[in-house]
Write a protein that holds these residues in place. Structure first.
Motif, short mmCIF file in Angstrom:
data_model
loop_
_atom_site.label_atom_id
_atom_site.label_comp_id
_atom_site.label_asym_id
_atom_site.label_seq_id
_atom_site.Cartn_x
_atom_site.Cartn_y
_atom_site.Cartn_z
N ASN A 149 -14.95 -11.39 -7.96
CA ASN A 149 -14.49 -10.70 -9.18
C ASN A 149 -13.12 -10.10 -8.90
OD1 ASN A 149 -16.91 -11.18 -10.64
ND2 ASN A 149 -17.89 -9.48 -9.55
N GLY A 150 -12.12 -10.48 -9.67
CA GLY A 150 -10.79 -9.92 -9.48
C GLY A 150 -9.87 -10.88 -8.75
N PRO A 151 -8.69 -10.39 -8.41
CA PRO A 151 -7.68 -11.24 -7.76
C PRO A 151 -8.06 -11.53 -6.31
CG PRO A 151 -6.90 -8.98 -7.89
CD PRO A 151 -8.19 -9.03 -8.64
N PRO A 152 -7.47 -12.54 -5.69
CA PRO A 152 -7.73 -12.83 -4.28
C PRO A 152 -7.09 -11.78 -3.38
CG PRO A 152 -6.04 -14.29 -5.12
CD PRO A 152 -6.55 -13.52 -6.30
N HIS A 153 -7.40 -11.87 -2.08
CA HIS A 153 -6.89 -10.93 -1.09
C HIS A 153 -6.06 -11.67 -0.06
CE1 HIS A 153 -9.93 -8.36 -2.89
NE2 HIS A 153 -9.52 -7.34 -2.17
N LEU A 154 -5.08 -10.96 0.46
CA LEU A 154 -4.29 -11.47 1.59
C LEU A 154 -4.94 -11.00 2.87
CD1 LEU A 154 -1.74 -12.74 2.90
CD2 LEU A 154 -0.65 -10.50 2.62
N GLN A 155 -5.23 -11.94 3.76
CA GLN A 155 -5.84 -11.62 5.05
C GLN A 155 -4.86 -11.92 6.17
OE1 GLN A 155 -10.10 -12.60 6.31
NE2 GLN A 155 -8.96 -14.09 7.51
N VAL A 156 -4.62 -10.92 7.00
CA VAL A 156 -3.75 -11.06 8.16
C VAL A 156 -4.55 -10.66 9.39
CG1 VAL A 156 -1.57 -10.44 9.23
CG2 VAL A 156 -1.74 -10.51 6.73
N THR A 205 -8.27 -7.23 11.67
CA THR A 205 -8.21 -8.00 10.42
C THR A 205 -7.81 -7.06 9.29
OG1 THR A 205 -9.94 -9.49 11.20
CG2 THR A 205 -9.48 -9.48 8.83
N LEU A 206 -6.71 -7.42 8.62
CA LEU A 206 -6.17 -6.63 7.51
C LEU A 206 -6.38 -7.39 6.21
CD1 LEU A 206 -4.39 -4.36 6.25
CD2 LEU A 206 -2.40 -5.73 6.90
N LEU A 207 -6.97 -6.72 5.21
CA LEU A 207 -7.19 -7.31 3.88
C LEU A 207 -6.50 -6.43 2.84
CD1 LEU A 207 -10.94 -8.48 3.77
CD2 LEU A 207 -8.91 -9.90 3.55
N LEU A 208 -5.66 -7.07 2.00
CA LEU A 208 -4.95 -6.38 0.93
C LEU A 208 -5.16 -7.12 -0.38
CD1 LEU A 208 -1.53 -5.54 2.65
CD2 LEU A 208 -3.36 -3.93 2.07
N PRO A 209 -5.52 -6.42 -1.47
CA PRO A 209 -5.68 -7.10 -2.77
C PRO A 209 -4.32 -7.48 -3.34
CG PRO A 209 -5.99 -4.75 -3.03
CD PRO A 209 -5.84 -4.99 -1.55
N LEU A 210 -4.25 -8.68 -3.92
CA LEU A 210 -3.01 -9.20 -4.50
C LEU A 210 -2.94 -8.87 -5.99
CD1 LEU A 210 -2.81 -12.68 -2.74
CD2 LEU A 210 -1.76 -10.53 -2.05
N LEU A 211 -1.72 -8.78 -6.48
CA LEU A 211 -1.52 -8.55 -7.91
C LEU A 211 -1.79 -9.79 -8.73
CD1 LEU A 211 1.65 -6.28 -8.08
CD2 LEU A 211 -0.69 -5.66 -8.61
#
Length: 516
Positions: free
Chosen positions: A432-439, A505-511
């Motif tokens: 649900n919602g936008p994808p996430h950037l994983q680094v 592991t870093l997860l950030l929600p994308l616009l």
């Protein structure tokens, strides 16, 4: 006078309620008996007037209707009194032998003599003395003012019109059809001693049973209030203990109702307070320990200078400057960790491309990685860097830059020389919602034991193995990073790396969803 506790208030409230219900029940019972006894008596009295119903049915059959009874007012009086045996000539009243002065078999048939004094002879139901036919009752004077006859259309033929609660019996013709009703109004009041005694007896029974029920209800309400409010009293005692500083206080929970759930919530809160207090004490101890180390080194240097053991030269000044800078860094990191924790919403929130920030941070530290003989593999960033629309997040570019620098600094500081740092980035679709950037940041040995991984993001915590304060740092870098990432709506987690070290592991929600 002692204060009213909740238990006493509930018990008194239930007592007042039960007394009010008892009084209302007694009053309504008395009103109902007074109101219902009259119709009941009328039903019983009317049941004994079967002979009158038979007379009225015979009169209707012989006269061909109720016209004669309507036309002759005196006929109703003669029909409703004993002695009438059939049709009489119109206008000829029935008279008793005492009135005519005659005594003949015909008069005795018309007016049977009164029974002799003494106890009545034995009678079977439906029979008279010695088995003969039972004569009709002799006296209806007390019932006559309340008697009445209705035709089949419920119109009054003779007598008293019906009132609410009147008893009635159907009158039927020779063919069985209903030709009218004989009605008897209830007595106007309970005037006889028997009626009053019956009412008093019933009210005494109601009062006795009501008082017994009240006593039982009070005992039951006392037990219920004590049982229901015992958890509340236990919670109050537990809260008082917590307020006094006894954070190890726990309240036993029984059952699965709302009070039991409240008790479990209280215990959870007490446990969290206890953990928070232990964390606070540990944090103060760690801060004191961190401050003690550079202060002790500076004190030793100053005392050596004062005693003339060591001359004040450039090397001494450099050592003192290094300890001062370490104190400044420690205080700055402490303040930064507190600021990022308490002010999670940054003022400057704009669309930001995180991957160029990571590339910039990596470029600024490549020389230091090279001097430490640590190889950096960033080929995992090329696929996303060449996308037509790079990933975009909503956040603070300066704070994200600080996160990337701290994560790179962590790998540089705690990875053995000759090791490897591998950086990989990808897009993770969300349900649900936008994808996430994983680094992901994977470095080589040394690693962190599994039981210490959950505490890596605590302030001033460092693993007791090879990743300790001998490598420098204040132990606040990862705590600051997690606070900043959480403020951006993301997550930062740690786990063992396949390279033998640590994986962050870093997860950030994308616009917006980038197009490939």
């Amino acid at each position: 006078m002692p204060p009213l506790t909740l238990h006493r208030k509930v018990f008194l409230a239930l007592t007042v309620l039960l007394l009010a219900l008892l009084l209302m029940f007694a009053g309504l019972s008395r009103w109902g008996l007074q109101r219902g006894l009259g119709p009941y008596v009328a039903d019983i009295e009317l049941a004994r007037l079967g002979w009158l119903a038979e007379r009225l049915q015979t009169h209707h059959t012989e006269s061909g209707g109720w016209q004669r009874l309507r036309a002759e007012p005196g006929l109703w009086g003669r029909l409703s009194h004993p002695g009438w045996t059939g049709s009489q000539p119109q206008g000829v009243p029935l008279r008793s032998p005492a009135q005519t002065g005659t005594h003949s078999p015909e008069s005795e048939a018309l007016y049977p003599p009164p029974p002799p004094p003494g106890p009545p002879p034995f009678e079977r139901p439906g029979t008279g003395p010695r088995g003969g036919p039972k004569p009709p009752p002799r006296h209806t004077d007390d019932l006559f003012p309340r008697l009445g006859v209705l035709d089949e259309q419920e119109r009054v033929v003779a007598g008293t019109p019906p009132t609410p609660g009147s008893a009635r019996t159907a009158l039927r013709g020779a063919d069985g059809a209903v030709i009218g009703h004989l009605v008897l109004a209830p007595p106007p009041g309970l005037r006889s001693e028997a009626d009053q005694a019956f009412l008093a007896q019933q009210m005494g029974f109601i009062a006795g049973t009501g008082l017994a029920g009240l006593a039982l209800a009070l005992l039951l309400s006392g037990w219920i209030t004590r049982r229901w409010l015992a958890p509340v009293e236990a919670l109050a005692h537990g809260a008082n203990r917590i307020a006094q500083g006894h954070l190890d206080t726990r309240v036993p929970a029984h059952g699965h109702d709302e009070l039991a759930q409240l008790t479990r919530t209280f215990n959870t809160m007490a446990e969290q307070l206890s953990n928070l207090e232990a964390s606070r004490r540990q944090w103060l101890s760690d801060v004191a320990h961190e401050l003690r180390t550079p202060l002790a080194a500076m004190r030793a240097e100053i005392e050596a200078l004062q005693d003339g053991v060591r001359p004040f030269d450039d090397k001494t000044a450099l050592r003192l400057h290094r300890q001062v800078m370490r104190l400044i860094q420690l205080v700055g990191d402490l303040r930064a960790s507190l600021d990022t924790t308490h002010h999670s919403a940054f003022t400057a929130r704009v669309p930001v491309h995180p991957l160029p920030l990571l590339a910039e941070a990596l470029a600024s530290m490549r020389l230091r990685f090279a001097l430490a003989a640590i190889e950096v593999d960033a080929t995992g960033l090329q696929a996303l860097a060449t996308m037509p629309t790079p990933p975009l997040v909503h956040g603070d570019a300066e704070q994200l830059q600080r996160v990337f620098l701290n994560l790179l600094e962590n790998s540089l500081r705690y990875t053995d020389p000759g090791g490897l740092l591998r950086i990989h980035a990808c897009l993770i679709p969300a349900e649900n919602g936008p994808p996430h950037l994983q680094v992901q940041f994977d470095d080589s040995a040394p690693g962190v034991p599994s039981h210490e991984l959950p505490r890596l993001f605590d302030r001033l915590y460092r693993a007791e193995s090879s990743r300790n304060r001998d490598h420098g740092g204040s132990g606040l870098g990862l705590a600051i990073c997690r606070a900043i990432v959480l403020a951006h709506g993301g997550t930062l987690s740690a786990e063992p790396s396949a390279l033998g070290g640590l994986r962050l592991t870093l997860l950030l929600p994308l616009l917006d969803t980038p197009t490939t």
